[in-house]
Design a protein around this motif. Structure first.
Motif, mmCIF file in Angstrom:
data_model
loop_
_atom_site.group_PDB
_atom_site.id
_atom_site.type_symbol
_atom_site.label_atom_id
_atom_site.label_comp_id
_atom_site.label_asym_id
_atom_site.label_seq_id
_atom_site.Cartn_x
_atom_site.Cartn_y
_atom_site.Cartn_z
ATOM 1 N N THR A 46 0.833 -1.210 0.000
ATOM 2 C CA THR A 46 0.000 0.000 0.000
ATOM 3 C C THR A 46 0.868 1.260 0.000
ATOM 4 O OG1 THR A 46 -0.133 0.201 2.395
ATOM 5 C CG2 THR A 46 -1.752 -1.246 1.320
ATOM 6 N N ASN A 47 0.219 2.415 -0.094
ATOM 7 C CA ASN A 47 0.953 3.679 -0.085
ATOM 8 C C ASN A 47 1.135 4.228 1.335
ATOM 9 O OD1 ASN A 47 -1.709 4.310 0.269
ATOM 10 N ND2 ASN A 47 -1.746 5.997 -1.177
ATOM 11 N N SER A 48 0.915 3.381 2.334
ATOM 12 C CA SER A 48 1.213 3.694 3.734
ATOM 13 C C SER A 48 2.186 2.647 4.249
ATOM 14 C CB SER A 48 -0.049 3.649 4.593
ATOM 15 O OG SER A 48 -0.969 4.629 4.178
ATOM 16 N N SER A 49 3.188 3.073 4.986
ATOM 17 C CA SER A 49 4.178 2.142 5.515
ATOM 18 C C SER A 49 3.489 1.039 6.318
ATOM 19 C CB SER A 49 5.172 2.892 6.404
ATOM 20 O OG SER A 49 6.175 2.026 6.871
ATOM 21 N N LEU A 114 9.528 3.852 9.581
ATOM 22 C CA LEU A 114 8.566 3.991 8.502
ATOM 23 C C LEU A 114 9.269 3.870 7.155
ATOM 24 C CD1 LEU A 114 6.390 6.987 9.754
ATOM 25 C CD2 LEU A 114 5.788 4.567 9.733
ATOM 26 N N SER A 116 9.543 4.791 3.309
ATOM 27 C CA SER A 116 9.162 5.961 2.533
ATOM 28 C C SER A 116 10.072 6.078 1.317
ATOM 29 C CB SER A 116 9.307 7.213 3.403
ATOM 30 O OG SER A 116 9.287 8.388 2.626
ATOM 31 N N VAL A 146 6.444 0.231 1.399
ATOM 32 C CA VAL A 146 5.467 1.215 0.939
ATOM 33 C C VAL A 146 5.561 1.307 -0.578
ATOM 34 C CG1 VAL A 146 6.996 3.236 1.107
ATOM 35 C CG2 VAL A 146 4.522 3.519 1.419
ATOM 36 N N THR A 155 5.215 10.534 -3.327
ATOM 37 C CA THR A 155 4.241 9.551 -2.873
ATOM 38 C C THR A 155 3.360 9.107 -4.040
ATOM 39 O OG1 THR A 155 2.670 11.265 -2.252
ATOM 40 C CG2 THR A 155 4.200 10.507 -0.547
ATOM 41 N N SER A 157 -0.681 7.118 -4.998
ATOM 42 C CA SER A 157 -1.973 6.649 -4.496
ATOM 43 C C SER A 157 -2.210 5.195 -4.888
ATOM 44 C CB SER A 157 -3.099 7.526 -5.050
ATOM 45 O OG SER A 157 -3.111 7.467 -6.461
ATOM 46 N N LYS A 159 -1.593 1.028 -5.211
ATOM 47 C CA LYS A 159 -1.179 -0.150 -4.456
ATOM 48 C C LYS A 159 -0.569 -1.115 -5.461
ATOM 49 C CE LYS A 159 -4.866 0.483 -1.108
ATOM 50 N NZ LYS A 159 -6.105 -0.074 -0.559
#
Length: 172
Positions: A46-49, A114, A116, A146, A155, A157, A159
């Motif tokens: 996903t786009n979150s750690s 995290l 990134s 991520v 970043t 959006s 996945k």
């Protein structure tokens, strides 16, 4: 021998005028005992750690494969278990498995922080690429990942679907 992990590569490096070709470079990991088992999962990054390896049952522990009566219950992966071998393949598709994704990479960190695109010591695995390593004592909880734009551009959006394969030592 069936429990081993072996990778064989043919590599051409450097610019054409000074290139060097290495063939049949082999890297392997042989589990020393039956406390180590296989993890295999088509994973959505996903786009979150988040954790790279989910807490689920080992696929194989020693000589017992899930679906085979081994006379014992196979263990569940927990955060303190140690990753001994790790292979990641960016499948070049989004989480649906059919939509192409060639704009985003997978970023992986190994220090429990995290993940990134801006993490300077993160490993970047681009579309269609794979990455692997042998480790000595790295815990499951310390590996985060991520999805973000290639070359640390920002970043995303999206996945990404990735194949994650590991040999994990059940330390509990």
């Amino acid at each position: 021998m069936a429990d081993n992990a072996t990778i064989t590569l043919d590599i051409t490096m450097l610019p054409d005028d000074i290139s060097k070709t290495l063939t049949d470079e082999t890297f392997s990991y042989v589990p020393p005992d039956n406390t180590e088992g296989w993890f295999y999962k088509l994973t959505v990054i996903t786009n979150s750690s988040a954790d790279l390896i989910s807490k689920q049952t080992f696929l194989q522990m020693g000589s017992g494969v899930i679906g085979t009566d081994t006379g014992s219950v196979l263990p569940t992966i927990n955060g303190s278990d140690k990753v001994k071998f790790l292979f990641i393949k960016h499948t070049s598709v989004t989480e649906d498995g059919t939509t192409a994704n060639t704009a985003d990479s997978i970023y992986i960190c190994f220090d429990g922080g995290l993940a990134s695109h801006a993490t300077t010591d993160a490993v970047e695995v681009g579309p269609g690429e794979s990455w692997y390593a042998k480790f000595n004592g790295l815990t499951v909880d310390n590996i985060h990942c991520v999805s973000a734009q290639k070359a640390g551009a920002g970043t995303s959006s999206n996945k990404i679907q990735a194949l994650v394969v590991a040999i994990i030592d059940d330390v509990t």
